[in-house]
Motif scaffolding. Structure first.
Motif, PDB file in Angstrom:
ATOM      1  N   VAL A  67       0.835  -1.206   0.000  1.00  0.00           N
ATOM      2  CA  VAL A  67       0.000   0.000   0.000  1.00  0.00           C
ATOM      3  C   VAL A  67       0.869   1.255   0.000  1.00  0.00           C
ATOM      4  O   VAL A  67       0.560   2.229  -0.689  1.00  0.00           O
ATOM      5  N   ARG A 127      -3.788  -7.168  -6.347  1.00  0.00           N
ATOM      6  CA  ARG A 127      -4.125  -7.218  -4.907  1.00  0.00           C
ATOM      7  C   ARG A 127      -3.621  -5.970  -4.183  1.00  0.00           C
ATOM      8  O   ARG A 127      -4.319  -5.412  -3.327  1.00  0.00           O
ATOM      9  N   ASN A 182      -5.999  -3.336  -2.347  1.00  0.00           N
ATOM     10  CA  ASN A 182      -5.853  -2.989  -0.926  1.00  0.00           C
ATOM     11  C   ASN A 182      -5.722  -1.484  -0.738  1.00  0.00           C
ATOM     12  O   ASN A 182      -6.279  -0.924   0.210  1.00  0.00           O
ATOM     13  N   GLU A 210      -8.970  -0.019  -0.839  1.00  0.00           N
ATOM     14  CA  GLU A 210      -9.811  -0.649   0.179  1.00  0.00           C
ATOM     15  C   GLU A 210     -11.058  -1.294  -0.424  1.00  0.00           C
ATOM     16  O   GLU A 210     -12.167  -1.176   0.100  1.00  0.00           O
ATOM     17  N   LYS A 250     -13.289  -4.336  -1.036  1.00  0.00           N
ATOM     18  CA  LYS A 250     -13.558  -5.611  -0.359  1.00  0.00           C
ATOM     19  C   LYS A 250     -14.100  -6.668  -1.326  1.00  0.00           C
ATOM     20  O   LYS A 250     -13.904  -7.857  -1.117  1.00  0.00           O
TER      21      LYS A 250
END
Length: 179
Positions: free
Chosen positions: A3, A103, A107, A110, A112
């Motif tokens: 991130v 991925r 992330n 954020e 989901k």
């Protein structure tokens, strides 16, 4: 990539943000570039065999941040591995890093829900016999990455396993990973 890496890239558009990973067999290098006027993140991943780091494979991932956050779709393209280093794990390593890249961006935003990473499958590759290798390969990568994967034909949304796709496909299709 993580991130923090993605955050730095988003704060500095138009600059190539690069990273490298190495293990006993491979050297993997990636470059992320954010083009904010297009809301586009371009990712180029290269994989070198340690025994022959002159030849390398490559894959590209394109993420439109608007489409990613609303429709949960990204694309990959141009998976290329030179014949001299085929069947040595380079393609697998590239695809696993493409999934890791998605991925990391997922992330950062954020997200989901599952994100679809789609790759185009051309019937020209069917005609020259490449689908017989590439379609099972793509399915295997999904299993190795612990993500669901399936194939579609044309604009039909029927989800198929590799063997079904190879039997039914008479037109272009897609491999789709759910990340």
């Amino acid at each position: 990539m993580n991130v923090e890496f993605i955050n730095n890239m988003m704060q500095e558009p138009y600059i190539d943000h690069q990273g490298e990973y190495s293990n006993n067999n491979f050297i993997v290098r990636w470059s992320f570039t954010y083009r904010n006027e297009l809301s586009l993140i371009n990712i180029e991943i290269n994989c070198f065999l340690k025994e022959n780091n002159f030849k390398h494979g490559q894959v590209n991932v394109a993420l439109n941040t608007n489409i990613l956050t609303h429709d949960k779709i990204v694309t990959f393209s141009n998976l290329e591995v030179p014949e001299a280093i085929c069947n040595k794990g380079v393609g697998k390593e590239l695809m696993l890093w493409a999934i890791k890249s998605v991925r990391a961006v997922k992330n950062y935003f954020e997200i989901k829900e599952e994100v679809q990473m789609k790759g185009f499958l051309s019937t020209s590759d069917s005609c020259n016999g490449n689908w017989n290798k590439s379609v099972p390969f793509y399915e295997k990568v999904g299993k190795l990455a612990h993500v669901k994967s399936y194939f579609t034909i044309g604009s039909n949304n029927e989800t198929l396993k590799a063997i079904e796709f190879l039997k039914k496909a008479k037109e272009d299709g897609h491999i789709i990973y759910l990340i």
